[in-house]
Design an enzyme around this catalytic site. Structure first.
Site, PDB file in Angstrom:
ATOM      1  CG  HIS A 140      -1.968  -1.017   1.231  1.00  0.00           C
ATOM      2  ND1 HIS A 140      -2.766  -1.290   0.139  1.00  0.00           N
ATOM      3  CD2 HIS A 140      -2.361  -1.883   2.216  1.00  0.00           C
ATOM      4  CE1 HIS A 140      -3.588  -2.278   0.443  1.00  0.00           C
ATOM      5  NE2 HIS A 140      -3.357  -2.660   1.680  1.00  0.00           N
ATOM      6  CG  HIS A 177      -6.966  -5.024   1.918  1.00  0.00           C
ATOM      7  ND1 HIS A 177      -6.341  -5.667   2.959  1.00  0.00           N
ATOM      8  CD2 HIS A 177      -8.259  -4.862   2.283  1.00  0.00           C
ATOM      9  CE1 HIS A 177      -7.217  -5.885   3.928  1.00  0.00           C
ATOM     10  NE2 HIS A 177      -8.388  -5.413   3.544  1.00  0.00           N
TER      11      HIS A 177
END
Length: 373
Positions: A140, A177
């Site tokens: 991320h 994710h």
């Protein structure tokens, strides 16, 4: 398979609060440890050392990265900001759920350096498949933004290392994710193909503006090289394996990479509190087998994996063991799955996965004419 490890990865302590949220919650009888804890990585290490796959593994010492190496992906002012935040003595939330403290900077350097050591070992031929068993996770982290427990993008550093050697690189990310940081780092690079398979969750806010939808295709010369496969809530083994077989594998074969990087998360696993999917040990074993087979077919076996999510640490550790079984090519499962009793929604409702994968092919139409999409 070579596993790269450095003890400094355990020094990062995000503390306690309400699950991932730091702070004092007066109604909470006992604060909860942050899910991205050292105990999680110790459990992962333990299952690989004590489980029946252990004879197939060679453990290698990682190292600390230096700032110049981090700057291959990250803005130097951003790195200075993170380092200051880690200076202590108190913990600091650098975004809503990403917390650093006095031990975090050495852990960041160890995670990055051990990933680079794994990449270098594959590049110099001393390893074929290398797994960087590290934390904090990375996928991320954007060039100038922390996000989602991630501070430095470990898989992106491995990609940058291979790109510096003149190689075309593919990324396959199966964390639950969206791998938004890796997407951001290579969004305009036509020689990097990024494929992220994830739950449909959309933007998280200022630190995570990317949606992870199929229409995020890349920019400039990189258009069509960024591929997001959103899977519906409850997707299980069937959906993930179809995403690889029907989308990722054809794209990789058309792209013909020289080097494969996998962002390996286990938060798509059954019961994981940070995911809403239902991938079992069998699913991860099959994913590992497919990743190794694609690397063997396309990259002369050159494959680097970085540890990403997975927060129900006992079951996530079993899923890691199963994935590694697939990576090293054992003929039969070495461990039974003690928690395999929830139904696979993607097998029961294949039309949902049909629609999810059709949306990806539709978004890519015209960018991969050799695939007929």
């Amino acid at each position: 398979m070579d596993v790269f490890w450095h003890d400094a990865c355990l020094a990062h302590d995000p503390g306690e609060g309400l699950w991932e949220l730091p702070g004092h919650w007066p109604w909470l009888d006992e604060p909860e440890p942050h899910p991205e804890s050292a105990a999680r990585l110790r459990t992962f290490r333990s299952v690989l050392r004590r489980g029946p796959v252990a004879p197939h593994l060679r453990w290698r010492e990682g190292r600390l990265a230096d700032l110049d190496e981090l700057a291959a992906v990250h803005d130097r002012d951003y790195l200075a900001h993170v380092r200051r935040a880690c200076g202590g003595p108190e913990r600091v939330a650098v975004d809503v759920n990403t917390v650093v403290g006095p031990g975090s900077w050495p852990a960041i350097l160890a995670a990055a350096g051990s990933t680079l050591a794994a990449a270098d070992a594959v590049l110099d031929g001393s390893a074929s498949i290398a797994y960087a068993l590290v934390r904090p996770p990375g996928h991320h982290a954007q060039p100038a933004t922390s996000d989602g427990y991630c501070l430095v993008n470990n898989p992106a550093l491995a990609v940058a290392r291979a790109r510096a050697a003149g190689l075309r690189v593919a990324v396959l990310d199966w964390d639950v994710h969206h791998g938004n940081g890796t997407q951001e780092a290579f969004y305009a690079d036509p020689d990097v193909l990024t494929v992220s398979i994830h739950m449909r969750h959309g933007s998280w806010g200022a630190n995570h503006p990317q949606t992870g939808a199929p229409d995020e295709l890349g920019v400039a010369e990189g258009v069509g090289r960024n591929v997001n496969v959103e899977l519906s809530l409850g997707a299980g083994d069937a959906a993930y394996l179809r995403a690889v077989d029907e989308v990722a594998a054809p794209l990789l074969r058309a792209f013909r990479p020289d080097f494969l990087v996998c962002a390996s998360g286990f938060d798509a696993s059954t019961f994981d509190p940070n995911g809403r999917h239902n991938v079992t040990m069998a699913g991860y074993r099959a994913l590992g087998g497919r990743a190794a087979a694609l690397a063997e077919e396309l990259t002369s076996g050159r494959l680097v994996l970085t540890q990403e999510g997975g927060y129900l640490r006992g079951y996530a550790a079993l899923c890691l063991h199963a994935l590694v079984e697939g990576l090293v090519g054992v003929s039969e499962p070495l461990m039974a799955d003690p928690l395999v009793y929830l139904p696979d929604e993607s097998a029961l409702c294949p039309e949902r996965t049909d629609a999810d994968l059709a949306a990806v092919r539709s978004a890519l139409a015209g960018h991969w004419p050799e695939l007929g999409w």
